[in-house]
Design an enzyme around this catalytic site. Structure first.
Site, PDB file in Angstrom:
ATOM      1  N   GLY A  30      97.930   0.652  49.289  1.00  0.00           N
ATOM      2  CA  GLY A  30      96.652  -0.234  49.017  1.00  0.00           C
ATOM      3  C   GLY A  30      95.484   0.251  49.524  1.00  0.00           C
ATOM      4  O   GLY A  30      95.425   0.718  50.496  1.00  0.00           O
ATOM      5  N   SER A  34      87.708  -2.426  53.616  1.00  0.00           N
ATOM      6  CA  SER A  34      87.657  -1.883  55.077  1.00  0.00           C
ATOM      7  C   SER A  34      88.855  -1.121  55.324  1.00  0.00           C
ATOM      8  O   SER A  34      88.604  -0.315  56.456  1.00  0.00           O
ATOM      9  CB  SER A  34      87.521  -3.437  56.092  1.00  0.00           C
ATOM     10  OG  SER A  34      88.780  -3.823  55.793  1.00  0.00           O
ATOM     11  N   ALA A  35      90.006  -0.996  54.474  1.00  0.00           N
ATOM     12  CA  ALA A  35      91.288  -0.457  55.269  1.00  0.00           C
ATOM     13  C   ALA A  35      91.826   0.094  53.990  1.00  0.00           C
ATOM     14  O   ALA A  35      91.915  -0.438  52.650  1.00  0.00           O
ATOM     15  CB  ALA A  35      91.707  -1.151  55.958  1.00  0.00           C
ATOM     16  N   SER A  36      92.674   1.210  54.192  1.00  0.00           N
ATOM     17  CA  SER A  36      93.735   1.744  53.337  1.00  0.00           C
ATOM     18  C   SER A  36      94.781   1.568  53.958  1.00  0.00           C
ATOM     19  O   SER A  36      95.127   1.911  55.195  1.00  0.00           O
ATOM     20  CB  SER A  36      93.206   3.030  52.794  1.00  0.00           C
ATOM     21  OG  SER A  36      92.048   3.043  52.138  1.00  0.00           O
ATOM     22  N   VAL A  37      96.006   1.358  53.157  1.00  0.00           N
ATOM     23  CA  VAL A  37      97.417   1.308  53.881  1.00  0.00           C
ATOM     24  C   VAL A  37      98.334   2.346  53.116  1.00  0.00           C
ATOM     25  O   VAL A  37      98.232   2.649  52.109  1.00  0.00           O
ATOM     26  CB  VAL A  37      97.982  -0.095  53.624  1.00  0.00           C
ATOM     27  CG1 VAL A  37      99.307  -0.134  54.230  1.00  0.00           C
ATOM     28  CG2 VAL A  37      97.265  -1.175  54.147  1.00  0.00           C
ATOM     29  N   LYS A  51      97.768   1.542  58.517  1.00  0.00           N
ATOM     30  CA  LYS A  51      96.628   0.812  58.234  1.00  0.00           C
ATOM     31  C   LYS A  51      95.337   1.627  58.707  1.00  0.00           C
ATOM     32  O   LYS A  51      95.251   1.512  60.116  1.00  0.00           O
ATOM     33  CB  LYS A  51      96.458  -0.844  58.461  1.00  0.00           C
ATOM     34  CG  LYS A  51      95.331  -1.384  57.674  1.00  0.00           C
ATOM     35  CD  LYS A  51      95.642  -2.794  57.718  1.00  0.00           C
ATOM     36  CE  LYS A  51      94.562  -3.742  56.879  1.00  0.00           C
ATOM     37  NZ  LYS A  51      94.689  -4.973  56.993  1.00  0.00           N
ATOM     38  N   ASP A 132     110.370 -19.171  54.889  1.00  0.00           N
ATOM     39  CA  ASP A 132     109.880 -18.116  55.427  1.00  0.00           C
ATOM     40  C   ASP A 132     108.213 -18.313  55.989  1.00  0.00           C
ATOM     41  O   ASP A 132     108.132 -18.043  57.119  1.00  0.00           O
ATOM     42  CB  ASP A 132     110.064 -16.774  55.009  1.00  0.00           C
ATOM     43  CG  ASP A 132     111.640 -16.643  54.752  1.00  0.00           C
ATOM     44  OD1 ASP A 132     112.411 -17.327  55.606  1.00  0.00           O
ATOM     45  OD2 ASP A 132     112.165 -15.771  54.142  1.00  0.00           O
ATOM     46  N   ASP A 149      93.618 -16.015  54.903  1.00  0.00           N
ATOM     47  CA  ASP A 149      93.616 -15.426  53.630  1.00  0.00           C
ATOM     48  C   ASP A 149      95.095 -15.342  52.901  1.00  0.00           C
ATOM     49  O   ASP A 149      95.546 -14.281  52.522  1.00  0.00           O
ATOM     50  CB  ASP A 149      93.041 -13.952  53.852  1.00  0.00           C
ATOM     51  CG  ASP A 149      92.788 -13.278  52.630  1.00  0.00           C
ATOM     52  OD1 ASP A 149      92.799 -13.803  51.327  1.00  0.00           O
ATOM     53  OD2 ASP A 149      92.561 -11.870  52.706  1.00  0.00           O
TER      54      ASP A 149
END
Length: 410
Positions: A30, A34-37, A51, A132, A149
């Site tokens: 993803g 602000s970030a990539s995983v 991340k 869960d 979020d």
């Protein structure tokens, strides 16, 4: 805690060096603002997620520090992603990025919604997901945090732990101390968050901030989407929804009542309504929602559920005739053949072929981990065994361990 990687800035990293060990990047899972995983591997047995945070416009790393501090504070709950560690990555152009090393999870609720098309999900999956996520929120809210979020993409299935887990705490904050101006994603945003975001956009200050009730609103929408199989973004934007969402919820449930047993459906409808009051003060808390009668009803999984949600146990169908079960010699041969075949894909802990219903003639294979069972499912599906096409699904490890074999709903 330093780490290095051979990285072209325009491309995904090829590898990370994490705590002195080389981890290869297998895929980008993803990419956000602000970030990539990334999915990373350090050999056959070890996989994880990294991340990697981009340096923000001010040259700082606020996003990284924010998520790291929240995750470190709330570690240890089975329905929240596990943080393994943190490190700094230095690429070959001399740019340093901050990274989180996280538990690798499986399919997201977002992907499940795409696969379900307009049919909606089974009550078994909806109940599993609702319980869960409510357990995670109940813990989170007791610790004083608001997730802020919650959306289908931030709820993922754990194959090894057999449960749904919450991820992405980049917008989370301590209740009463909201340090994030723009919260929640369009379509899952509570009415009071909408108001606050608009005020922030206009440069005005809101009141004390949004409470944990905004997370319950998001979950209510997610469960309604899972039940209906419909994306509700346009619906929740409509004036009709704002005026009287209860009527729309009734209509969605009435249109499906024909194909679902009425009592569980009414319990689910009432649970969802309790989360979707426009006034946050009237909304159910996570703790209270867990006592809904909906959670006391036992459901069996559908066959599609067992194909979509990986576990360490594989179930093979359409392999064995009844005649093989009653000839002891043939039965022992088949058990040995199946064990030999299944061991090609990973370490087999146990193998069971019931001679009576439920589960008669089905092959249950327990692998050491879900990675092996996923590989076996991929390679065995569609194979022929004694002239018959193999159907391979997963099976709940908890039920298998208890000797509970569902008569799967087709």
């Amino acid at each position: 805690m330093a780490a290095s990687a051979n990285v072209d800035q325009s491309m995904k990293p090829v590898l990370f060096e994490i705590f002195g060990e080389i981890w290869n990047v297998q895929a980008r899972l993803g990419q956000g603002v602000s970030a990539s995983v990334y999915r990373v591997s350090s050999g056959r047995a070890s996989t994880a997620a990294v991340k990697e945070f981009q340096v923000d416009s001010q040259g700082g790393d606020y996003g990284y520090h924010k998520e790291r501090s929240v995750l470190e504070d709330i570690q240890g709950h089975k329905n929240i992603v596990t943080l393994y560690g943190v490190f700094t990555n230095h690429n070959c152009q001399g740019v340093s990025t901050r990274c989180l090393l996280l538990e690798l999870l499986d399919i997201s609720v977002s992907e499940l919604l795409v696969r379900a098309s307009s049919q909606g999900h089974s009550m078994w999956v909806i109940q599993h997901c609702a319980r869960d996520v409510l357990e995670a929120l109940s813990f989170l809210h007791r610790e004083g945090y608001v997730h802020a979020d919650l959306k289908p993409r931030n709820i993922l299935w754990s194959a090894d732990d057999e449960c749904f887990k919450l991820i992405d705490f980049g917008l989370s904050y301590k209740e009463g101390n909201q340090d994030v101006k723009y919260i929640q994603t369009d379509g899952y945003r509570a009415p009071e968050a909408d108001v606050q975001n608009s005020l922030a956009q206009a440069g005005l200050e809101g009141d004390a901030g949004c409470t944990s009730a905004i997370d319950l609103w998001s979950l209510g929408i997610i469960l309604l989407e899972m039940f209906s199989g419909i994306k509700l973004k346009d619906t929740v934007r409509s004036q009709e929804w704002k005026d009287n969402n209860s009527t729309i919820i009734d209509h969605i449930f009435a249109s499906k009542i024909v194909v679902c047993p009425a009592i569980p459906v009414y319990h689910l409808r009432d649970l969802i309504k309790s989360m979707l009051h426009n006034d946050p003060k009237h909304r159910s808390t996570a703790e209270k929602a867990l006592s809904s009668p909906f959670f006391s009803i036992p459901f069996a999984p559908h066959i599609e559920d067992l194909v979509m949600l990986p576990t360490p146990v594989l179930r093979l169908l359409n392999i064995i005739d009844d005649s093989h079960l009653y000839n002891e010699e043939e039965y022992e041969d088949i058990v040995e053949d199946m064990k030999e075949e299944c061991q090609k894909y990973g370490a087999v802990i146990s193998l069971l072929i019931p001679k009576e219903n439920p589960g008669k003639g089905q092959v249950f294979v327990e692998y050491a981990n879900a990675g092996d069972s996923k590989e076996a499912q991929r390679l065995l599906t569609g194979r022929t065994f004694d002239g018959k096409f193999v159907v391979a699904t997963f099976y709940p490890l908890s039920a298998y361990k208890r000797g509970y074999l569902y008569q799967t709903v087709q």
